[in-house]
Design an enzyme around this catalytic site. Sequence first.
Site, PDB file in Angstrom:
ATOM      1  N   TYR A 111     -16.449 129.692 -16.513  1.00  0.00           N
ATOM      2  CA  TYR A 111     -16.883 128.306 -16.338  1.00  0.00           C
ATOM      3  C   TYR A 111     -18.370 128.148 -16.646  1.00  0.00           C
ATOM      4  CZ  TYR A 111     -12.531 127.646 -13.635  1.00  0.00           C
ATOM      5  OH  TYR A 111     -11.230 127.595 -13.203  1.00  0.00           O
ATOM      6  N   HIS A 157      -8.675 136.458 -14.100  1.00  0.00           N
ATOM      7  CA  HIS A 157      -8.425 135.085 -14.538  1.00  0.00           C
ATOM      8  C   HIS A 157      -7.064 134.925 -15.229  1.00  0.00           C
ATOM      9  CE1 HIS A 157     -10.879 131.269 -15.691  1.00  0.00           C
ATOM     10  NE2 HIS A 157      -9.644 130.965 -15.385  1.00  0.00           N
TER      11      HIS A 157
END
Length: 279
Positions: A51, A109
């Site tokens: 991010y 992730h």
Amino acid sequence: MSEMPSFAAHNGFRLPAVGLGTYRLNGDAGAAAVAAGLDLGYRLVDTAFNYENEGAVGAGIRASAIDRSEIIVATKLPGRHHAAAKARDSIEESRHRLGVDATDLHLIHWPNPSVGQYGEAWQALVDAQQRGTVRHVGVSNFLPEHLDRIESASGVRPVANQIEVHPYFPQQEALDLHAERGILTVAWSPLGRARELLQEPVIVEVAAGHGITPAQTVIAWHVARGTVSIPKASSIEHQQLNLDAASVVLASDEVEAITGLGRADGRLFDGDPATHEEM
């Protein structure tokens, strides 16, 4: 606001039913949004290496009036860092970016199965947990075969699996498996295709019956199903509405009606963990 419900993993680790998603909350504005959310009552903040906002999240945590010990910081290890040495560096880098002694929940992730190194990444997280720089270890977007492989190899079961869950893609089989194993389900993109979803007649009707917004209705649906939702919200108004939704109790037939919106093509994009690669 009523006390926030929470859910427990197999080892007793608990997550609040509603956390703060931070995707695209970057820079000073992102830090301010995180600080505001914590001061309102959020205790789970979700970010990821990819991010590119771990620094902003850390700044928001330090700027808030909430003691660090009360905050659960979750972040994620990217696909390009699955190899053992890279994974160790990535875990440490996330901790330094966040400015914390330890991450509270560190996830892989995506499994990226064609690369085949998620087992190395998992062992790196387990090793970091043993060193004390990660408190709890989990995964994201893992299918049953991925969960089986890492637990069989390491003897360590994830406390959480963050997966795509929303009314268009309710994932009942995954929720049942997680519940059986004591793995917390965390829902990413919990509002799905928000503009379309929030206009669904069944959601609008349930919302009207409870005097809440359609978005709050969907969050209450997640709570009723035992999933942790992490909707992103930058404004104080939306942050407060999302928090308030955790205390809304839906009837079982309302939950079933919303779950009935599920579609065979309900994914937001071609993100099948069996084939999707995200580095």
